[in-house]
Design a protein around this motif. Sequence first.
Motif, short mmCIF file in Angstrom:
data_model
loop_
_atom_site.label_atom_id
_atom_site.label_comp_id
_atom_site.label_asym_id
_atom_site.label_seq_id
_atom_site.Cartn_x
_atom_site.Cartn_y
_atom_site.Cartn_z
N SER A 89 0.86 -1.19 0.00
CA SER A 89 0.00 0.00 0.00
C SER A 89 0.89 1.23 0.00
O SER A 89 2.11 1.14 0.15
N GLY A 90 0.26 2.38 -0.15
CA GLY A 90 1.00 3.63 -0.18
C GLY A 90 1.46 4.00 -1.58
O GLY A 90 1.12 3.32 -2.57
N SER A 91 2.22 5.08 -1.67
CA SER A 91 2.66 5.56 -2.97
C SER A 91 4.09 6.09 -2.88
O SER A 91 4.58 6.42 -1.80
N ALA A 92 4.73 6.16 -4.03
CA ALA A 92 6.07 6.73 -4.12
C ALA A 92 6.28 7.29 -5.52
O ALA A 92 5.79 6.72 -6.50
N HIS A 93 6.96 8.41 -5.58
CA HIS A 93 7.34 9.01 -6.86
C HIS A 93 8.82 9.38 -6.79
O HIS A 93 9.27 9.99 -5.83
N VAL A 94 9.56 8.96 -7.81
CA VAL A 94 10.98 9.30 -7.92
C VAL A 94 11.17 9.96 -9.28
O VAL A 94 10.85 9.36 -10.31
N LEU A 95 11.64 11.19 -9.28
CA LEU A 95 11.79 11.96 -10.51
C LEU A 95 10.46 12.09 -11.26
O LEU A 95 10.42 12.20 -12.48
N GLY A 96 9.36 12.02 -10.49
CA GLY A 96 8.04 12.14 -11.10
C GLY A 96 7.47 10.82 -11.59
O GLY A 96 6.32 10.78 -12.03
N TYR A 97 8.24 9.74 -11.50
CA TYR A 97 7.78 8.44 -11.96
C TYR A 97 7.33 7.58 -10.77
O TYR A 97 7.85 7.70 -9.66
N VAL A 98 6.39 6.67 -11.05
CA VAL A 98 6.05 5.62 -10.09
C VAL A 98 7.02 4.47 -10.35
O VAL A 98 7.00 3.87 -11.43
N PRO A 99 7.91 4.16 -9.40
CA PRO A 99 9.01 3.22 -9.68
C PRO A 99 8.57 1.87 -10.20
O PRO A 99 9.17 1.34 -11.16
N TRP A 100 7.54 1.26 -9.60
CA TRP A 100 7.17 -0.10 -9.98
C TRP A 100 6.42 -0.18 -11.31
O TRP A 100 6.10 -1.27 -11.77
N GLU A 101 6.14 0.97 -11.94
CA GLU A 101 5.64 0.94 -13.31
C GLU A 101 6.76 0.67 -14.31
O GLU A 101 6.50 0.34 -15.46
N ARG A 102 8.00 0.86 -13.85
CA ARG A 102 9.20 0.49 -14.61
C ARG A 102 9.25 1.13 -15.99
O ARG A 102 9.57 0.48 -17.00
N LYS A 103 8.92 2.39 -16.04
CA LYS A 103 9.01 3.12 -17.30
C LYS A 103 10.47 3.22 -17.74
O LYS A 103 11.38 3.39 -16.91
#
Length: 345
Positions: A89-103
């Motif tokens: 649960s919860g959320s995280a953004h690194v450099l504006g990305y959601v890490p686990w979306e693996r863009k």
Amino acid sequence: MPASAPAPADLAPTIRVERLAKSFRTYRKQPGLIGSLKGLVHRDHESVHAVKEISFTIDQGELVGFVGPNGAGKTTTLKMLAGLIYPSSGSAHVLGYVPWERKDGYRRQFALLLGQKNQLWWDLPARESLELNARIYAIPRPEFERAVAEMTELLDVKDKLGVMVRELSLGERMKMELIAALLHQPRVLFLDEPTIGLDVVSQKNVREFLRHHNATRKTTVLLTSHYMADIEQLCRRVIIIDHGSLFFDGRLSDVLDRFADFKLITIHFATGHTSPASGFDRFGEVVEVSDALLRLKVKRDRVTTVCKALLDELPVKDIDIEEVPIEDIIRQIFTRTQPAGDQLA
């Protein structure tokens, strides 16, 4: 703005974590053959809460220490921020990305270095491993040559580029791993125990390199380490977690102010003085005593009074007043009992 789209650097922190949590479901096996047979029919499971709704932000260029005992949830947090595992649960953004979306745009802008995991190819010379990384990240040849020359010079491993990775010493291999992680000039660097197992000289070299890289490249660094010297020498800010929960987030100097209520006083006796075996405990906690010196642990509010009494009563040659090592303070924080809900954020 979509959740997965990169945000402008001036509008958001580089790393934003909000109530991030991760639980693992584990199987509890009963002992013996009977337990194994029962497990074929019915299995008992339990949930292990590795990370419990932690929240923090890190701005561009910060070098932050991520501190906690074994099992506190540090590596799990780094792996979520690197997109290797999904949170519960919860959320995280690194450099504006959601890490686990693996863009792909995100994967090209961060690096994760695990001190106990290898990313270089074991049976290739170090340089060939670096060249493979350069191909993966499509780094132009001139840029690759410049980066390798600069970093191998700073880390003093230029003469090791032609050596098989498996034949490098632990310190040399870790330096090459660090070069590989930074080859594509990531904007965010996650470091998990980068100096583990290294000798004192190698630890010092790695710290100096990280300090220089952070200062010149403004790379955002989240660093975990059990060597408090890494944290003391590199980080102004620390995030402390224990049993998956956030305990402290602030300046490293504030840890001293908030959790160290004593100082160390060392008295060096004049030559020829014979120290009594006891009686010093009236000044404070005796850490060490001999004919040459006396070391006491004294409450901060009594330091002035105790120093005056020591100077009046003893043949003092020299006196030192020191802060308690940060390593001792962190150890005390982790060993003392915290009531439920009493964590300090």
